[in-house]
Design a protein around this motif. Structure first.
Motif, PDB file in Angstrom:
ATOM      1  N   GLY B 127      -1.474  -9.577  -3.908  1.00  0.00           N
ATOM      2  CA  GLY B 127      -0.452 -10.557  -4.294  1.00  0.00           C
ATOM      3  C   GLY B 127      -0.568 -11.851  -3.531  1.00  0.00           C
ATOM      4  O   GLY B 127      -0.377 -12.934  -4.086  1.00  0.00           O
ATOM      5  N   GLN B 128      -0.882 -11.748  -2.257  1.00  0.00           N
ATOM      6  CA  GLN B 128      -1.006 -12.945  -1.434  1.00  0.00           C
ATOM      7  C   GLN B 128      -2.149 -13.826  -1.937  1.00  0.00           C
ATOM      8  O   GLN B 128      -2.027 -15.037  -2.067  1.00  0.00           O
ATOM      9  CB  GLN B 128      -1.250 -12.539   0.031  1.00  0.00           C
ATOM     10  CG  GLN B 128      -1.301 -13.702   0.994  1.00  0.00           C
ATOM     11  CD  GLN B 128       0.013 -14.481   1.015  1.00  0.00           C
ATOM     12  OE1 GLN B 128       1.094 -13.912   0.891  1.00  0.00           O
ATOM     13  NE2 GLN B 128      -0.091 -15.800   1.131  1.00  0.00           N
ATOM     14  N   SER B 130      -3.477 -13.861  -4.964  1.00  0.00           N
ATOM     15  CA  SER B 130      -3.221 -14.480  -6.265  1.00  0.00           C
ATOM     16  C   SER B 130      -2.236 -15.626  -6.124  1.00  0.00           C
ATOM     17  O   SER B 130      -2.336 -16.629  -6.823  1.00  0.00           O
ATOM     18  CB  SER B 130      -2.737 -13.451  -7.287  1.00  0.00           C
ATOM     19  OG  SER B 130      -1.557 -12.852  -6.848  1.00  0.00           O
ATOM     20  N   LEU B 131      -1.306 -15.494  -5.187  1.00  0.00           N
ATOM     21  CA  LEU B 131      -0.377 -16.594  -4.949  1.00  0.00           C
ATOM     22  C   LEU B 131      -1.130 -17.828  -4.450  1.00  0.00           C
ATOM     23  O   LEU B 131      -0.884 -18.948  -4.887  1.00  0.00           O
ATOM     24  CB  LEU B 131       0.691 -16.177  -3.937  1.00  0.00           C
ATOM     25  CG  LEU B 131       1.772 -17.221  -3.658  1.00  0.00           C
ATOM     26  CD1 LEU B 131       2.439 -17.673  -4.948  1.00  0.00           C
ATOM     27  CD2 LEU B 131       2.823 -16.675  -2.695  1.00  0.00           C
TER      28      LEU B 131
END
Lengths: 234, 234
Positions: B127-128, B130-131
């Motif tokens: 997630g990090q 992709s953020l």
DNA sequence: CGAACCCTTGAGATCCTTCAATCCATGTGG
DNA sequence: CCACATGGATTGAAGGATCTCAAGGGTTCG
């Protein structure tokens, strides 16, 4: 769900209709529906201003907005429009930067506001969702690149024809084959990147050439193919 | 790690130096290092062409590339440059669209190629990451919006001054305060969106006004502040 | 030494902008 | 219901920024 009861039919509008939210789990949708607020905005309302820090994104449920930058002497440059089920403000929220544009309603609008915490949580926990958001951003980036090349290389005449084509593609025609979206001459100029007078003169030419018919702000498309040809698509 | 041994010092270059890959776990970095290939490209080489389908992204490890679209009559419009630790081709890979630009090396370059499967896996599971990728895309989108407004509203003179300022910011000056990046007059014109002759004439004017000094492609910045003023930043 | 490229300069044409004046529709207050 | 203010749309005329075309000069490199 928190909701401002300013408009009779807000309940009709469902955020899940936005393609971006289609693949969320029921739990995730519940969370969004809990956190979001839905509000009604009259035509001509500013949603946010260039330079603002924005704490959440908006999903357009009803109406059309213009997204623009303010340049030299306050002249607006329209970057894009937003219509139902599209997002606004997500660029600045995601990047953490100040808003680089202003958003103003062109018609009465209904917008759903989703706080950034909810959004960031989704991005971090749902790989599919973040991929789709990424794809959205990348598609917009592709469009921006087109736009840059057009403005840099095409004549005003070509760009105006192109804009008319785009407006037809994006907002469609009514039963009289007139553009559904209603813009002032100045707004058209602010998309094309030219002076209002130039738009007026060119529209008259297009009319003389039987490409369009003009009735105030109503623009009927008479010869779409020729318009495309003039737009000089690559 | 697969590697083309075409260049002596490829091992020196470490993909983890790119800010985007900083927060990956050792396992994830291993996976990337296993999947990637590193190659050397001579000055003037095309990495991909507009319209290509691209199956992976490139991380620039050494050298500078220009990313451009081909418009009317084959005239190039330079969209941006890429320098070490920046990505190229990620827009089309992520969006799944055909390349909307062409990438060409301006100097000898070393690029690391990461297949899209590896990239997509990372996006979906981290997630990090992709953020951060999202943030990258959104920042680029913000820059594109600036660019659009500038080209639409500023004069050629203002834009040329602005480009010189940007080139100084992005690529720095050498010990003689000359721009590190070396471009032809035509390339300058293709950033500004004007004719080569116009760039030449304006550069001469800037020189006459003691803003710059010209020595072939070497452009010394003599009066940075005045240049910024002419660029008419908002 | 020629070929290929790039850079430079001049002159003329043209596209567009700017400025100014007018018109028109709409809405508002008296 | 009229008078007037307002905001947009239109038209004309003049000027200027920029482009195109053409020609010539310089450099590099095989």
């Amino acid at each position: 769900m928190k909701q401002h009861h300013l408009h009779p039919n807000l309940e009709d509008e469902n955020i899940a209709l936005s393609p971006l939210f289609k693949h969320l789990t029921p739990e995730e949708l519940d969370r969004i529906n809990d956190d979001k607020t839905v509000s009604f905005y009259k035509k001509g309302t500013y949603i946010y201003h260039e330079g603002n820090r924005i704490a959440g994104i908006y999903v357009v449920l009803k109406g059309i907005l213009k997204i623009f930058k303010t340049g030299i002497d306050g002249k607006e440059q329209i970057i894009r429009f937003a219509k139902p089920y599209e997002l606004i403000a997500f660029r600045s929220v995601i990047s953490g930067e100040l808003a680089c544009t202003t958003a103003k309603t062109l018609e009465d609008c209904v917008l759903s506001y989703i706080p950034q915490e909810t959004l960031f949580h989704l991005v971090k926990t749902n790989g599919q969702f973040s991929l789709e958001l990424l794809q959205l951003a990348c598609r917009e980036l592709g469009e921006a690149n087109e736009y840059i090349t057009d403005i840099a290389q095409k004549t005003v005449r070509e760009r105006l024809a192109e804009i008319l084509v785009h407006l037809k593609e994006n907002f469609g025609l009514d039963n009289e084959s007139a553009l559904q979206i209603s813009l002032t001459r100045e707004e058209l100029a602010n998309i094309v990147g030219t002076a209002t007078e130039s738009v007026i003169r060119l529209l008259s030419e297009f009319k003389a050439d039987k490409l369009i018919e003009i009735n105030g702000r109503k623009i009927k498309i008479l010869n779409y193919n020729l318009l495309r040809k003039i737009a000089n698509f690559m």
